[in-house]
Design an enzyme around this catalytic site. Structure first.
Site, PDB file in Angstrom:
ATOM      1  CG  ASN A   1      -2.426  -1.174 -13.204  1.00 37.66           C
ATOM      2  OD1 ASN A   1      -2.375  -1.287 -11.970  1.00 37.66           O
ATOM      3  ND2 ASN A   1      -1.692  -1.931 -14.010  1.00 37.66           N
TER       4      ASN A   1
ATOM      5  CG  HIS B   1       3.309  -2.602 -15.082  1.00 34.45           C
ATOM      6  ND1 HIS B   1       2.927  -3.768 -14.446  1.00 34.45           N
ATOM      7  CD2 HIS B   1       4.383  -2.915 -15.838  1.00 34.45           C
ATOM      8  CE1 HIS B   1       3.740  -4.743 -14.798  1.00 34.45           C
ATOM      9  NE2 HIS B   1       4.631  -4.253 -15.647  1.00 34.45           N
TER      10      HIS B   1
ATOM     11  N   GLY C   1       0.787  -1.231   0.000  1.00 32.20           N
ATOM     12  CA  GLY C   1       0.000   0.000   0.000  1.00 32.20           C
ATOM     13  C   GLY C   1       0.816   1.277   0.000  1.00 32.20           C
ATOM     14  CB  SER C   2       4.317   2.195  -0.752  1.00 35.12           C
ATOM     15  OG  SER C   2       4.525   1.703  -2.044  1.00 35.12           O
ATOM     16  CG  ASN C   3       2.140   3.052  -5.771  1.00 36.55           C
ATOM     17  OD1 ASN C   3       2.550   4.063  -6.330  1.00 36.55           O
ATOM     18  ND2 ASN C   3       2.784   1.904  -5.807  1.00 36.55           N
TER      19      ASN C   3
ATOM     20  CG  MET D   1      -0.539  -8.142  -6.951  1.00 39.18           C
ATOM     21  SD  MET D   1       0.075  -7.434  -8.508  1.00 39.18           S
ATOM     22  CE  MET D   1       1.570  -6.658  -7.996  1.00 39.18           C
ATOM     23  NE  ARG D   2      -7.664 -12.111  -6.407  1.00 40.61           N
ATOM     24  CZ  ARG D   2      -7.523 -13.393  -6.664  1.00 40.61           C
ATOM     25  NH1 ARG D   2      -8.080 -13.932  -7.735  1.00 40.61           N
ATOM     26  NH2 ARG D   2      -6.817 -14.167  -5.879  1.00 40.61           N
TER      27      ARG D   2
HETATM   28  C1  GAR Z   1       3.710  -1.374  -7.242  1.00 46.36           C
HETATM   29  O1  GAR Z   1       5.076  -1.398  -7.594  1.00 46.36           O
HETATM   30  C2  GAR Z   1       2.857  -1.464  -8.484  1.00 46.36           C
HETATM   31  O2  GAR Z   1       3.410  -0.816  -9.591  1.00 46.36           O
HETATM   32  C3  GAR Z   1       2.814  -2.956  -8.704  1.00 46.36           C
HETATM   33  O3  GAR Z   1       2.623  -3.466  -7.424  1.00 46.36           O
HETATM   34  C4  GAR Z   1       3.332  -2.650  -6.492  1.00 46.36           C
HETATM   35  C5  GAR Z   1       2.459  -2.374  -5.309  1.00 46.36           C
HETATM   36  O4  GAR Z   1       3.193  -1.736  -4.303  1.00 46.36           O
HETATM   37  N1  GAR Z   1       1.788  -3.330  -9.627  1.00 46.36           N
HETATM   38  C6  GAR Z   1       1.951  -4.274 -10.565  1.00 46.36           C
HETATM   39  O5  GAR Z   1       2.955  -4.952 -10.654  1.00 46.36           O
HETATM   40  C7  GAR Z   1       0.787  -4.443 -11.526  1.00 46.36           C
HETATM   41  N2  GAR Z   1       1.118  -5.340 -12.552  1.00 46.36           N
HETATM   42  P1  GAR Z   1       2.454  -0.981  -3.130  1.00 46.36           P
HETATM   43  O6  GAR Z   1       1.469  -1.990  -2.519  1.00 46.36           O
HETATM   44  O7  GAR Z   1       3.539  -0.618  -2.163  1.00 46.36           O
HETATM   45  O8  GAR Z   1       1.748   0.203  -3.689  1.00 46.36           O
END
Ligand code: GAR
Length: 201
Positions: A109, A111, A14-16, A92-93
């Site tokens: 999204n 990526h 959940g950092s984003n 991740m779904r």
């Molecule tokens: C992030 O790096 C995001 O770009 C990636 O999951 C991570 C979640 O980090 N998403 C994917 O790979 C989508 N294909 P977070 O939970 O710290 O935000």
């Protein structure tokens, strides 16, 4: 005019999510976040949402007979909260084409690679192991395919000689936390139009 209601979908750290919540607090993103949808009851993002006083709904796919039922449960919650925009932040779904069609140009999204390279759940590692010299971050509208759809914003990240995978991950995440709020703010300003495969300002 009422503010846009954003639902963030996340599965992990959940950092984003936190970066987006901070940008709402500072007023950079002019929207409300009334909802976090999480598919993993153990995900650290849940505590972050609770601390930020954002409603969390955990909907785990394993509790449903199939993806259709799982998504129906999500749609019901989204309707109840009057959600206008879905922001995937490490969700991740894979959402079904039927789900995506319901929210045209209203699902985005992030990526951790320069799409269309290195799709999938391990993009940072895959780019590192491939040996590319430049990778990066992509924010895009979501279409029926995975890690695919019109690109809103991209930022390159150089992979320096001798750099470790861990360090690359830290740099990519830092870039994500800057780029995603900017992309959301731009979208909310109503300046983006999707023309075929392309996003124009
Ligand atoms: C992030 O790096 C995001 O770009 C990636 O999951 C991570 C979640 O980090 N998403 C994917 O790979 C989508 N294909 P977070 O939970 O710290 O935000």
């Amino acid at each position: 005019m009422r503010k846009t209601n954003i639902a963030v979908f996340a599965s992990g750290t959940g950092s984003n999510f936190s970066a987006i919540v901070s940008a709402v607090k500072t007023g950079m993103i002019k929207a409300n976040i009334p909802l976090l949808i999480c598919d993993n009851p153990e995900a650290p993002v849940i505590k972050k949402a609770v601390r930020a006083k954002i409603r969390v709904v955990v909907i785990a796919a394993k509790d449903f007979s199939d993806r259709d039922q799982f998504e129906k449960a999500i749609i019901e919650v989204l309707r109840g909260c009057g959600i206008d925009l879905i922001v995937l932040a490490g969700f991740m779904r894979i959402l079904s084409p039927a789900f995506v069609k319901r929210y045209p140009s209203r699902i985005i999204n992030i990526h951790p690679a320069l799409l269309p390279s290195f799709k999938g759940a391990h993009a940072i590692r895959d780019a590192f192991e491939y040996g590319v010299k430049v990778t990066g971050v992509t924010v895009h509208f979501v279409d029926e395919k995975t890690d695919h759809g019109p690109v809103i914003m991209q930022e390159p990240v150089r992979i320096e000689n001798g750099q470790t995978l861990k360090r690359l991950g830290q740099i990519i995440h830092k870039v994500e936390h800057r780029v995603y709020p900017r992309a959301i703010a731009l979208l909310l300003r109503g300046r983006l139009r999707v023309r075929g495969r392309k996003v124009v300002c």
